[in-house]
Scaffold this active site. Sequence first.
Site, PDB file in Angstrom:
ATOM      1  N   HIS A 156       0.830  -1.219   0.000  1.00 40.47           N
ATOM      2  CA  HIS A 156       0.000   0.000   0.000  1.00 40.47           C
ATOM      3  C   HIS A 156       0.861   1.263   0.000  1.00 40.47           C
ATOM      4  O   HIS A 156       0.437   2.302   0.507  1.00 40.47           O
ATOM      5  CB  HIS A 156      -0.945   0.038   1.204  1.00 40.47           C
ATOM      6  CG  HIS A 156      -1.666  -1.251   1.459  1.00 40.47           C
ATOM      7  ND1 HIS A 156      -2.860  -1.581   0.862  1.00 40.47           N
ATOM      8  CD2 HIS A 156      -1.320  -2.310   2.221  1.00 40.47           C
ATOM      9  CE1 HIS A 156      -3.236  -2.780   1.262  1.00 40.47           C
ATOM     10  NE2 HIS A 156      -2.315  -3.250   2.085  1.00 40.47           N
ATOM     11  N   LYS A 283      15.551  22.404 -10.783  1.00 42.42           N
ATOM     12  CA  LYS A 283      14.938  21.136 -11.198  1.00 42.42           C
ATOM     13  C   LYS A 283      15.861  20.174 -11.927  1.00 42.42           C
ATOM     14  O   LYS A 283      16.671  20.576 -12.743  1.00 42.42           O
ATOM     15  CB  LYS A 283      13.770  21.441 -12.138  1.00 42.42           C
ATOM     16  CG  LYS A 283      12.562  21.928 -11.409  1.00 42.42           C
ATOM     17  CD  LYS A 283      11.807  20.771 -10.846  1.00 42.42           C
ATOM     18  CE  LYS A 283      10.377  21.212 -10.590  1.00 42.42           C
ATOM     19  NZ  LYS A 283       9.458  20.150 -10.735  1.00 42.42           N
ATOM     20  N   GLU A 290       9.574   8.920 -16.860  1.00 44.53           N
ATOM     21  CA  GLU A 290       8.190   9.352 -17.111  1.00 44.53           C
ATOM     22  C   GLU A 290       7.755   9.018 -18.536  1.00 44.53           C
ATOM     23  O   GLU A 290       6.609   8.614 -18.772  1.00 44.53           O
ATOM     24  CB  GLU A 290       8.061  10.857 -16.858  1.00 44.53           C
ATOM     25  CG  GLU A 290       8.170  11.207 -15.382  1.00 44.53           C
ATOM     26  CD  GLU A 290       8.184  12.710 -15.113  1.00 44.53           C
ATOM     27  OE1 GLU A 290       8.155  13.078 -13.941  1.00 44.53           O
ATOM     28  OE2 GLU A 290       8.237  13.503 -16.067  1.00 44.53           O
TER      29      GLU A 290
END
Length: 460
Positions: A156, A283, A290
């Site tokens: 989970h 960043k 992705e």
Amino acid sequence: MAQLWGGRFTKETDKLVYRFNASISFDQKFYKQDMEGSRAHVRMLAKQGILTEEERDQILEGIDGILRDVENGTLMITDEYEDIHSFVEANLIERIGDAGKKLHTGRSRNDQVALDMKLYTRDEIRELNSLIRELLNTLLSMMEEHIHTYMPGFTHLQKAQPITLAHHLGAYFEMFKRDHERLNDIYKRMNYCPLGSGALAGTTYPLDREYTAELLNFTGATLNSMDSVADRDYVIELLSALSTIMMHLSRFCEEIIIWNSNEYRFVEIDDAYSTGSSIMPQKKNPDIAELVRGKTGRVYGALVSILTTMKGLPLAYNKDMQEDKELTFDAIDTVKGCLALFTGMISTMKFRKNVMEDSAKNGFTNATDAADYLVNHGVPFRDAHSIVGRLVLYCIEKDIAIDDMSLEELKTISPVFREDIYEAISLKTCVEKRQTIGAPSEASMRNVIGQNKKYLEDYE
Ligand code: ARG
């Protein structure tokens, strides 16, 4: 517009219709396989006395010339032809004259395209397998390196029990191993030659289909000529296997994205596999992970698309089936690209072992082991579960780990605890005591790594 079927028609095909119908823009991808199939066909025709040996040699030489010229760029495959089959035949006739007109004897484009697609798919399965082998090799050496790199295992997405990085990577090793086996299963099942099935009902020429199959390294000839030209099951199976590969890659990417986040910091993706932001200077984004995750949708799309295309088709060939190509080619190229980039990304990725180990120490990942300790000292499991539940609650209030509790504190909750509890719930013990097949201890992992090394030695 070079067409193979002008005779019966009195009007020119409308330009738009011609373009809508044509497949040359994409089926040129298997020009090599198309010529390979024609070579085998012609050799079989000559063996059966349907063509003379001289005609055979002329055709073979002609095809070799076309192949050479296409590959060295002197002959362009252009949309002046309807499809790759017409391109080869028209060029052959132009080069060798009348003998070239005999190439298509005892053959239809229906069995020809069925063959080409199979030959192409077979070649691509081999390439996919070698990319999976690289990935498996990379994973296995990472597993050997990280047998003692402790980290939390999750359920989970909540910390559950401690494991090692080797164990986590090993889970993916098993998935990609199954992917490899799935591809081999498909290869075996599809490896029957459709050529000689004609348009749908076979042919009146005395073809030796077994011989053609042998020349092209098939296990044998397909057994029903209608099925031969109408079957795209193997395309569906392949796209399903490719979807599963993407699903595995995508899950792994999702984890890497999480591990690479500022909150987790388990890994650092190499600069070469990250990108920056045009506005936020701080960043470093996990774009490759992705993109692999994102491209999964595209491969699933191909699978659903071909399933839908095939579902309403009466036997035997229908032009709808031309739609099998673009999406299959795209899916294969996508998966090949993703496998290669993913392997590069993980082999250059840095693992922050300390962060991973610290994370495993927090979050009560040793709670099960604390309960097992009580069970080993005679407490029934259900009671042990509840005692440790109280321990955890106590720790949460004090913002400490179970290991940080003093023996006195532990004893106030259960008198069964002794000094050896600390050793029993240490990270190392939690992992190393799990020695069953497939568990994370060093002993279990070494066993699995040994078996998987053997798997890679026998890999085909
Ligand atoms: N381009 C066609 C395809 O991909 C080749 C077969 C054409 N056959 C036909 N009967 N029109 O399916």
